[in-house]
Design a protein around this motif. Structure first.
Motif, PDB file in Angstrom:
ATOM      1  N   GLY A  28       0.815  -1.212   0.000  1.00 30.53           N
ATOM      2  CA  GLY A  28       0.000   0.000   0.000  1.00 30.53           C
ATOM      3  C   GLY A  28       0.848   1.261   0.000  1.00 30.53           C
ATOM      4  O   GLY A  28       1.767   1.388   0.811  1.00 30.53           O
ATOM      5  N   ALA A  29       0.534   2.170  -0.928  1.00 34.36           N
ATOM      6  CA  ALA A  29       1.297   3.430  -1.037  1.00 34.36           C
ATOM      7  C   ALA A  29       0.413   4.630  -0.737  1.00 34.36           C
ATOM      8  O   ALA A  29       0.404   5.623  -1.455  1.00 34.36           O
ATOM      9  CB  ALA A  29       1.923   3.544  -2.430  1.00 34.36           C
ATOM     10  N   GLY A  30      -0.373   4.518   0.353  1.00 36.95           N
ATOM     11  CA  GLY A  30      -1.102   5.682   0.853  1.00 36.95           C
ATOM     12  C   GLY A  30      -0.215   6.451   1.824  1.00 36.95           C
ATOM     13  O   GLY A  30       1.009   6.239   1.857  1.00 36.95           O
ATOM     14  N   VAL A  31      -0.818   7.321   2.612  1.00 41.80           N
ATOM     15  CA  VAL A  31      -0.017   8.139   3.530  1.00 41.80           C
ATOM     16  C   VAL A  31       0.836   7.280   4.462  1.00 41.80           C
ATOM     17  O   VAL A  31       1.968   7.622   4.776  1.00 41.80           O
ATOM     18  CB  VAL A  31      -0.892   9.107   4.377  1.00 41.80           C
ATOM     19  N   THR A  32       0.296   6.131   4.897  1.00 41.10           N
ATOM     20  CA  THR A  32       1.027   5.291   5.852  1.00 41.10           C
ATOM     21  C   THR A  32       2.201   4.598   5.161  1.00 41.10           C
ATOM     22  O   THR A  32       3.333   4.633   5.656  1.00 41.10           O
ATOM     23  CB  THR A  32       0.095   4.223   6.469  1.00 41.10           C
ATOM     24  N   GLY A  33       1.941   3.962   4.021  1.00 41.39           N
ATOM     25  CA  GLY A  33       2.983   3.215   3.319  1.00 41.39           C
ATOM     26  C   GLY A  33       4.122   4.124   2.866  1.00 41.39           C
ATOM     27  O   GLY A  33       5.303   3.757   2.977  1.00 41.39           O
ATOM     28  N   LEU A  34       3.779   5.305   2.384  1.00 42.15           N
ATOM     29  CA  LEU A  34       4.835   6.220   1.905  1.00 42.15           C
ATOM     30  C   LEU A  34       5.741   6.628   3.065  1.00 42.15           C
ATOM     31  O   LEU A  34       6.969   6.634   2.929  1.00 42.15           O
ATOM     32  CB  LEU A  34       4.212   7.472   1.261  1.00 42.15           C
ATOM     33  N   TYR A  77      -3.338  17.610   8.787  1.00 43.07           N
ATOM     34  CA  TYR A  77      -3.344  16.242   8.267  1.00 43.07           C
ATOM     35  C   TYR A  77      -1.991  15.892   7.632  1.00 43.07           C
ATOM     36  O   TYR A  77      -1.550  14.748   7.702  1.00 43.07           O
ATOM     37  CB  TYR A  77      -4.468  16.100   7.234  1.00 43.07           C
ATOM     38  N   GLY A  78      -1.343  16.903   6.996  1.00 44.71           N
ATOM     39  CA  GLY A  78      -0.094  16.631   6.262  1.00 44.71           C
ATOM     40  C   GLY A  78       0.997  16.069   7.174  1.00 44.71           C
ATOM     41  O   GLY A  78       0.903  16.145   8.398  1.00 44.71           O
ATOM     42  N   TYR A  79       2.033  15.519   6.535  1.00 48.06           N
ATOM     43  CA  TYR A  79       3.155  14.945   7.305  1.00 48.06           C
ATOM     44  C   TYR A  79       3.849  16.014   8.141  1.00 48.06           C
ATOM     45  O   TYR A  79       3.916  17.187   7.743  1.00 48.06           O
ATOM     46  CB  TYR A  79       4.192  14.367   6.346  1.00 48.06           C
ATOM     47  N   SER A  80       4.425  15.578   9.261  1.00 42.83           N
ATOM     48  CA  SER A  80       5.186  16.518  10.102  1.00 42.83           C
ATOM     49  C   SER A  80       6.674  16.202  10.095  1.00 42.83           C
ATOM     50  O   SER A  80       7.462  16.923  10.684  1.00 42.83           O
ATOM     51  CB  SER A  80       4.667  16.446  11.542  1.00 42.83           C
ATOM     52  N   PHE A  81       7.080  15.113   9.402  1.00 44.35           N
ATOM     53  CA  PHE A  81       8.451  14.615   9.599  1.00 44.35           C
ATOM     54  C   PHE A  81       9.526  15.486   8.962  1.00 44.35           C
ATOM     55  O   PHE A  81      10.691  15.364   9.298  1.00 44.35           O
ATOM     56  CB  PHE A  81       8.576  13.162   9.104  1.00 44.35           C
ATOM     57  N   SER A  82       9.160  16.362   8.036  1.00 44.44           N
ATOM     58  CA  SER A  82      10.183  17.156   7.359  1.00 44.44           C
ATOM     59  C   SER A  82       9.814  18.635   7.406  1.00 44.44           C
ATOM     60  O   SER A  82       8.814  19.057   6.818  1.00 44.44           O
ATOM     61  CB  SER A  82      10.318  16.696   5.900  1.00 44.44           C
ATOM     62  N   GLU A  83      10.645  19.408   8.079  1.00 41.48           N
ATOM     63  CA  GLU A  83      10.412  20.854   8.172  1.00 41.48           C
ATOM     64  C   GLU A  83      10.464  21.462   6.764  1.00 41.48           C
ATOM     65  O   GLU A  83       9.688  22.363   6.434  1.00 41.48           O
ATOM     66  CB  GLU A  83      11.487  21.467   9.086  1.00 41.48           C
ATOM     67  N   PHE A 247       3.864  25.538  13.037  1.00 42.69           N
ATOM     68  CA  PHE A 247       3.685  24.077  12.953  1.00 42.69           C
ATOM     69  C   PHE A 247       4.019  23.340  14.253  1.00 42.69           C
ATOM     70  O   PHE A 247       3.262  22.450  14.659  1.00 42.69           O
ATOM     71  CB  PHE A 247       4.472  23.492  11.775  1.00 42.69           C
ATOM     72  N   PRO A 248       5.110  23.704  14.945  1.00 43.49           N
ATOM     73  CA  PRO A 248       5.383  22.947  16.185  1.00 43.49           C
ATOM     74  C   PRO A 248       4.208  23.026  17.164  1.00 43.49           C
ATOM     75  O   PRO A 248       3.815  22.019  17.750  1.00 43.49           O
ATOM     76  CB  PRO A 248       6.638  23.630  16.750  1.00 43.49           C
ATOM     77  N   ALA A 451      -1.694  10.092  13.745  1.00 46.90           N
ATOM     78  CA  ALA A 451      -1.603   8.794  14.428  1.00 46.90           C
ATOM     79  C   ALA A 451      -0.661   7.855  13.680  1.00 46.90           C
ATOM     80  O   ALA A 451       0.045   7.048  14.300  1.00 46.90           O
ATOM     81  CB  ALA A 451      -2.994   8.174  14.525  1.00 46.90           C
ATOM     82  N   ALA A 452      -0.623   7.975  12.353  1.00 40.11           N
ATOM     83  CA  ALA A 452       0.164   7.028  11.549  1.00 40.11           C
ATOM     84  C   ALA A 452       1.676   7.262  11.695  1.00 40.11           C
ATOM     85  O   ALA A 452       2.458   6.304  11.755  1.00 40.11           O
ATOM     86  CB  ALA A 452      -0.255   7.115  10.082  1.00 40.11           C
ATOM     87  N   GLU A 453       2.081   8.526  11.760  1.00 35.37           N
ATOM     88  CA  GLU A 453       3.529   8.799  11.862  1.00 35.37           C
ATOM     89  C   GLU A 453       4.151   8.161  13.120  1.00 35.37           C
ATOM     90  O   GLU A 453       5.124   7.403  12.998  1.00 35.37           O
ATOM     91  CB  GLU A 453       3.792  10.308  11.841  1.00 35.37           C
TER      92      GLU A 453
END
Ligand SMILES: Cc1cc2nc3c(=O)[nH]c(=O)nc-3n(C[C@H](O)[C@H](O)[C@H](O)COP(=O)(O)OP(=O)(O)OC[C@H]3O[C@@H](n4cnc5c(N)ncnc54)[C@H](O)[C@@H]3O)c2cc1C
Length: 544
Positions: A28-34, A77-83, A247-248, A451-453
């Motif tokens: 799966g290449a949704g938000v979680t898989g990516l 909703y967007g990813y938080s892992f990359s500033e 964002f923080p 929750a996914a990250e």
């Protein structure tokens, strides 16, 4: 569901007997898989994503129906892992639509060079644990095989579309589709007599959009839902700057709430304030965008009792105000479940649709659908002639997509059989007898990516622990699993989410066990539980 899946062309690559080998296979290449691919790669694991679709995005690749959009604030909703990503990407709307969400996930795939490890149009049909080699072998529909020490199923919580077993679908002379397989080229609805079956969150988004072009719309409703105005709008430049600077704080706030949304409950009880103050708060929240109407109210509106019923009546009256015909309004007023016991559908003009002359609401609880005919839909009382039928009939949630993978663990036992009476997992992500399997689709709820990250982070750290300590397998003990299942059942029974007949408890699927399919815990409690398990040397797991 087979009919839906067959509509998607598959690329046939005959790789003969060659079997590719990976550290981890991600489905799966949704938000979680990516994100899983990004994170695992960072930690030195060689991974491959197999994705059934011809593009990345998962939910945001498949659900192309008009009106499909977030009900989470886009920037939460967007990813938080990359500033860098946070600063580069501009969310254009408060509640961004499917096309933009799909563009975002493609942007992420390109930015982090993820595509080289993603195989698209790759439909996984079975996953078998090889006990001699302690690894998973994955079989694709085209005959291709691949092996990996770990198997991560990021196949979605709401990705296996469901159509009730109506007799006669094949006899229908017009066109039909399920909203989760809305064709990329669109459906030609202009001037057509269209029927929509279902009135859940998807139909509520779809109906106000398609009503603009159809000649006549018939909506077949089984359950009237509480729906709240979304009040979407563009994000102006100043707000954009503010969001990017904050964002923080935004993510910190999300991480502190039960469902990882940015909305916080009012610690006061609705019944402790005066009726005037109560109504003032209801109206203030009603006028605001998004989920605040659900998640920023007095805390006790989310508990069975007087406050819940008071707020439900406020909602019902809002519907009665919007819909001119009192008979139709009463059909749209929910009476069979408590407010908040289902995820709140957000609408943009949904109720107004029923004031149009060319729209008919049919109560199929009163007069059930008997069959699909060559001309349309036949209920107990009438036959409705249609050119197009749209099934907005939802999903076989959580376990539906897992069952389609035909997962076979130790002794050839299938996960489908094991989960026949409901998921038997430890913390939603692992199951005894299925070593090195992480069902990461099954454990995130609420504002999904929040929750996914952390969930993916925890799984990747567990994999590092196995690697660094020269183990080969991690799998939960039966005792830990039993205790978790008891916890889900006992504490699940106390929460509002299990009180309605919704997908959360599998109630929309005939024959499916009625069990809470997700954790009953809040997001902070779940994260703390996982951290404690890790800190205690992966308590509840067998490491070999
Ligand atoms: C219409 C809609 C709107 C939503 N809106 C929100 C929202 O606003 N906020 C929110 O928090 N959540 C929302 N959700 C919940 C949503 O499911 C998640 O937000 C999120 O997209 C799930 O991501 P995922 O990567 O876990 O799974 P998915 O996005 O579902 O991706 C799973 C992928 O696995 C692939 N797959 C499945 N089986 C196989 C197989 N056998 N072989 C190969 N590939 C396979 C699928 O093709 C799919 O691409 C929404 C869901 C839907 C359906």
């Amino acid at each position: 569901m087979e009919n839906l899946l067959q509509q998607t062309p598959l690329v046939a690559t005959d790789l003969g007997e060659h079997v590719d080998q990976f550290d981890a296979i991600i489905i799966g290449a949704g938000v979680t898989g990516l994100y899983a691919l990004y994170r695992m790669r960072q930690l030195g694991f060689i991974c491959r994503i197999f994705e059934h679709g011809s593009g990345v995005g998962g939910t945001w690749f498949w659900n192309r129906y008009p009106g499909c959009r977030f009900d989470s604030e886009s920037y939460t909703y967007g990813y938080s892992f990359s500033e860098e990503l946070l600063q580069e990407w501009d969310w254009k709307e408060q509640y961004s639509g499917q096309p933009e969400n799909e563009r975002y996930l493609n942007f992420v795939a390109d930015k982090f060079d993820l595509r080289r490890d993603i195989q698209l149009s790759a439909h996984v049909v079975s996953c078998v644990f090889d006990e001699d080699e302690s690894c998973w072998e994955v079989h694709l529909e085209d005959g291709h095989r691949a092996r990996g020490q770990y198997l991560l199923t990021s196949v979605g919580i709401l990705s296996a579309g469901f159509i009730p077993d109506f007799e006669g679908i094949d006899s229908f002379k017009g066109k039909w589709c399920h909203t989760v397989r809305w064709p990329k080229e669109g459906m030609d609805l202009a001037g057509k007599r269209v029927g929509v079956i279902g009135t859940g969150a998807t139909a509520v988004q779809l109906i106000p959009e398609i009503v603009k072009e159809v000649s006549h719309l018939t909506v077949f409703q089984r359950t009237a839902n509480f729906c709240a105005p979304l009040r979407n709008g563009p994000i102006d430049d100043e707000t954009q700057r503010e969001i990017k600077a904050n964002f923080p704080e935004i993510f910190k706030k999300c991480n502190e709430t039960a469902g990882s949304f940015i909305h916080e409950f009012d610690p006061r009880s609705a019944m402790e304030v005066s009726p005037e103050e109560r109504l003032e708060q209801y109206e203030r929240l009603w006028a605001k965008p998004g989920f605040g109407k659900w998640l920023s109210n007095f805390y006790d509106v989310m508990m069975p009792g007087e406050a819940n019923e008071d707020y439900a009546e406020f909602f019902r009256n809002k519907i009665r105000e919007r819909v001119h015909d009192p008979v139709v309004a009463e059909m749209l007023v929910p009476k069979d479940h408590m407010f908040g016991s289902k995820r709140l559908p957000c609408e943009s003009g949904y109720y107004d649709v029923y004031n149009r002359d060319n729209v008919l609401l049919v109560d199929v609880r009163e007069a059930p659908i008997e069959r699909i005919t060559s001309k349309g839909v036949k209920t107990r009382d009438s036959e409705y002639e249609l050119d197009v039928i749209i099934f907005a009939t939802g999903f076989d949630a959580v376990t539906g997509s897992l069952n389609q993978l035909d997962i076979r663990g130790e002794g050839g036992k299938t996960l489908k059989d094991k989960f026949a009476n409901g998921p038997r997992t430890y913390m939603g992500i692992t199951s005894a007898g299925f070593p090195n399997l992480f069902t990461i689709n099954a454990a995130s709820v609420g504002n999904f990516v929040r929750a996914a990250e952390p969930l993916v982070d925890w799984v990747s750290e567990a994999m590092c622990y196995v690697r660094d300590n020269q183990f080969t397998c991690i799998s939960p003990t039966l005792e830990a699993e039993d205790a978790w299942v008891n916890h889900v059942n006992e504490d699940g029974a106390k929460i509002l989410r299990t009180q309605a007949n919704s997908w959360f408890v599998g109630a929309n699927i005939p024959g499916k066990a009625r069990v809470l399919l997700t954790s009953p815990d809040t997001a902070p409690v779940m994260r703390a539980k996982r951290a404690e398990v890790a800190a205690n040397g992966y308590e509840g797991f067998l490491l070999q």
